[in-house]
Design a protein around this motif. Structure first.
Motif, PDB file in Angstrom:
ATOM      1  N   LEU A  59      51.545  25.868  14.190  1.00 21.44           N
ATOM      2  CA  LEU A  59      50.395  26.682  13.824  1.00 21.44           C
ATOM      3  C   LEU A  59      50.752  28.171  13.813  1.00 21.44           C
ATOM      4  N   LYS A  60      51.523  28.613  14.810  1.00 25.14           N
ATOM      5  CA  LYS A  60      51.952  30.014  14.852  1.00 25.14           C
ATOM      6  C   LYS A  60      52.823  30.348  13.642  1.00 25.14           C
ATOM      7  N   THR A  61      53.740  29.465  13.302  1.00 23.10           N
ATOM      8  CA  THR A  61      54.617  29.686  12.151  1.00 23.10           C
ATOM      9  C   THR A  61      53.809  29.756  10.855  1.00 23.10           C
ATOM     10  N   LEU A  62      52.864  28.859  10.708  1.00 28.53           N
ATOM     11  CA  LEU A  62      52.012  28.833   9.517  1.00 28.53           C
ATOM     12  C   LEU A  62      51.179  30.110   9.426  1.00 28.53           C
ATOM     13  N   LEU A  63      50.595  30.524  10.532  1.00 26.23           N
ATOM     14  CA  LEU A  63      49.773  31.727  10.560  1.00 26.23           C
ATOM     15  C   LEU A  63      50.599  32.973  10.256  1.00 26.23           C
ATOM     16  N   GLU A  64      51.806  33.056  10.814  1.00 23.46           N
ATOM     17  CA  GLU A  64      52.682  34.194  10.536  1.00 23.46           C
ATOM     18  C   GLU A  64      53.095  34.228   9.067  1.00 23.46           C
ATOM     19  N   GLY A  65      53.280  33.057   8.454  1.00 23.34           N
ATOM     20  CA  GLY A  65      53.596  32.999   7.020  1.00 23.34           C
ATOM     21  C   GLY A  65      52.460  33.540   6.171  1.00 23.34           C
ATOM     22  N   VAL A  66      51.229  33.186   6.530  1.00 26.48           N
ATOM     23  CA  VAL A  66      50.061  33.693   5.802  1.00 26.48           C
ATOM     24  C   VAL A  66      49.946  35.206   5.995  1.00 26.48           C
ATOM     25  N   PHE A  67      50.152  35.653   7.223  1.00 24.44           N
ATOM     26  CA  PHE A  67      50.090  37.091   7.489  1.00 24.44           C
ATOM     27  C   PHE A  67      51.137  37.847   6.674  1.00 24.44           C
ATOM     28  N   LYS A  68      52.345  37.307   6.630  1.00 27.24           N
ATOM     29  CA  LYS A  68      53.434  37.978   5.904  1.00 27.24           C
ATOM     30  C   LYS A  68      53.091  38.124   4.422  1.00 27.24           C
ATOM     31  N   LYS A  69      52.413  37.126   3.878  1.00 28.89           N
ATOM     32  CA  LYS A  69      52.008  37.166   2.467  1.00 28.89           C
ATOM     33  C   LYS A  69      51.121  38.381   2.181  1.00 28.89           C
ATOM     34  N   PHE A  70      50.311  38.774   3.160  1.00 24.41           N
ATOM     35  CA  PHE A  70      49.403  39.906   2.991  1.00 24.41           C
ATOM     36  C   PHE A  70      49.937  41.201   3.593  1.00 24.41           C
ATOM     37  N   GLY A  71      51.208  41.214   4.015  1.00 23.94           N
ATOM     38  CA  GLY A  71      51.821  42.444   4.508  1.00 23.94           C
ATOM     39  C   GLY A  71      51.752  42.637   6.009  1.00 23.94           C
ATOM     40  N   VAL A  72      51.272  41.631   6.756  1.00 26.28           N
ATOM     41  CA  VAL A  72      51.206  41.734   8.213  1.00 26.28           C
ATOM     42  C   VAL A  72      52.496  41.143   8.765  1.00 26.28           C
ATOM     43  N   GLU A  73      53.252  41.958   9.504  1.00 27.17           N
ATOM     44  CA  GLU A  73      54.523  41.482  10.031  1.00 27.17           C
ATOM     45  C   GLU A  73      54.600  41.652  11.540  1.00 27.17           C
ATOM     46  N   LYS A  74      55.255  40.696  12.158  1.00 27.57           N
ATOM     47  CA  LYS A  74      55.470  40.705  13.604  1.00 27.57           C
ATOM     48  C   LYS A  74      56.709  41.552  13.889  1.00 27.57           C
ATOM     49  N   TYR A  75      56.680  42.316  14.995  1.00 26.90           N
ATOM     50  CA  TYR A  75      57.883  43.049  15.386  1.00 26.90           C
ATOM     51  C   TYR A  75      58.164  42.817  16.862  1.00 26.90           C
ATOM     52  N   ASP A  76      59.439  42.679  17.174  1.00 30.89           N
ATOM     53  CA  ASP A  76      59.896  42.432  18.536  1.00 30.89           C
ATOM     54  C   ASP A  76      60.708  43.647  18.984  1.00 30.89           C
ATOM     55  N   PRO A  77      60.171  44.461  19.897  1.00 26.41           N
ATOM     56  CA  PRO A  77      60.824  45.716  20.255  1.00 26.41           C
ATOM     57  C   PRO A  77      61.849  45.629  21.386  1.00 26.41           C
ATOM     58  N   THR A  78      62.395  44.470  21.667  1.00 28.65           N
ATOM     59  CA  THR A  78      63.369  44.339  22.748  1.00 28.65           C
ATOM     60  C   THR A  78      64.538  45.290  22.529  1.00 28.65           C
ATOM     61  N   ASN A  79      64.914  46.014  23.572  1.00 30.82           N
ATOM     62  CA  ASN A  79      66.014  46.991  23.603  1.00 30.82           C
ATOM     63  C   ASN A  79      65.755  48.241  22.767  1.00 30.82           C
ATOM     64  N   LYS A 108      54.049  40.191  24.682  1.00 28.88           N
ATOM     65  CA  LYS A 108      53.398  39.841  23.418  1.00 28.88           C
ATOM     66  C   LYS A 108      53.993  40.718  22.328  1.00 28.88           C
ATOM     67  N   ALA A 109      54.415  40.106  21.245  1.00 26.82           N
ATOM     68  CA  ALA A 109      54.978  40.863  20.121  1.00 26.82           C
ATOM     69  C   ALA A 109      53.882  41.695  19.465  1.00 26.82           C
ATOM     70  N   GLY A 110      54.281  42.771  18.820  1.00 28.82           N
ATOM     71  CA  GLY A 110      53.331  43.617  18.104  1.00 28.82           C
ATOM     72  C   GLY A 110      53.238  43.196  16.650  1.00 28.82           C
ATOM     73  N   TYR A 111      52.201  43.681  15.978  1.00 26.68           N
ATOM     74  CA  TYR A 111      52.008  43.372  14.563  1.00 26.68           C
ATOM     75  C   TYR A 111      51.723  44.649  13.793  1.00 26.68           C
ATOM     76  N   MET A 112      52.282  44.714  12.575  1.00 29.46           N
ATOM     77  CA  MET A 112      52.101  45.865  11.698  1.00 29.46           C
ATOM     78  C   MET A 112      51.575  45.397  10.347  1.00 29.46           C
ATOM     79  N   LEU A 113      50.696  46.210   9.761  1.00 23.99           N
ATOM     80  CA  LEU A 113      50.257  45.992   8.389  1.00 23.99           C
ATOM     81  C   LEU A 113      50.962  47.055   7.575  1.00 23.99           C
ATOM     82  N   ILE A 117      50.397  50.175  12.708  1.00 19.63           N
ATOM     83  CA  ILE A 117      50.310  49.258  13.848  1.00 19.63           C
ATOM     84  C   ILE A 117      48.895  48.688  13.907  1.00 19.63           C
ATOM     85  N   ILE A 118      48.778  47.339  13.982  1.00 15.46           N
ATOM     86  CA  ILE A 118      47.455  46.750  14.180  1.00 15.46           C
ATOM     87  C   ILE A 118      47.341  46.086  15.551  1.00 15.46           C
TER      88      ILE A 118
END
Length: 152
Positions: A59-79, A108-113, A117-118
């Motif tokens: 479900l998370k993978t599917l939701l992230e795919g839909v978000f990516k289609k509309f320009g919403v991307e996950k970012y992982d700020p480690t290091n 928790k990872a962040g999300y950007m449109l 930052i959203i």
């Protein structure tokens, strides 16, 4: 007269460019409010749910795919260096082996449109530690370049 005409023409071109930029941004960020609330609500509910069938990662993978289609991307700020505009520091991690004010752990990872930052990433940040002679442990962050006087 010729100068006045050229200036007026330049002003019109500037107005057209500014209007085009505003229209492009309006289209690009039209879903910002809705995307922000969906990201916050969806992932809070997904993280809190009890997964008995193993469907949550799918479900998370599917939701992230839909978000990516509309320009919403996950970012992982480690290091990355801690940036209060992108990260929400939840706790500090004492560590002398890495640079201070660096993101050590991502809760928790962040999300950007696109480039906005959203949702801030919730992180643990590295702090420098010190030990005074004769003590048994970590005393806290060094902020001003001096060590406290030892307690008698």
């Amino acid at each position: 007269m010729k100068d006045k005409v050229l200036r007026t023409y330049a002003d019109l071109e500037n107005i057209m460019d500014r209007t085009k930029r505003k229209a492009d941004n309006s289209k690009k960020f039209a879903i910002q409010d809705r995307a922000s609330s969906v990201v916050k609500e969806s992932f809070t509910k997904i993280d809190a749910s009890k997964d008995t069938t193993g469907a949550i990662p799918l479900l998370k993978t599917l939701l992230e795919g839909v978000f990516k289609k509309f320009g919403v991307e996950k970012y992982d700020p480690t290091n990355e260096e801690f940036d209060p505009n992108r990260h929400n520091a939840v706790f500090q991690v004492p560590d002398n082996t890495k640079a201070p004010d660096t993101v050590a752990i991502v809760l928790k990872a962040g999300y950007m449109l696109h480039d906005r930052i959203i949702r801030l990433a919730e992180v643990g940040v590295i702090i420098k530690t010190f030990s005074s002679p004769g003590s048994r442990g970590v005393h806290g962050p060094v902020r001003f370049g001096f060590e406290p006087k030892p307690k008698p």
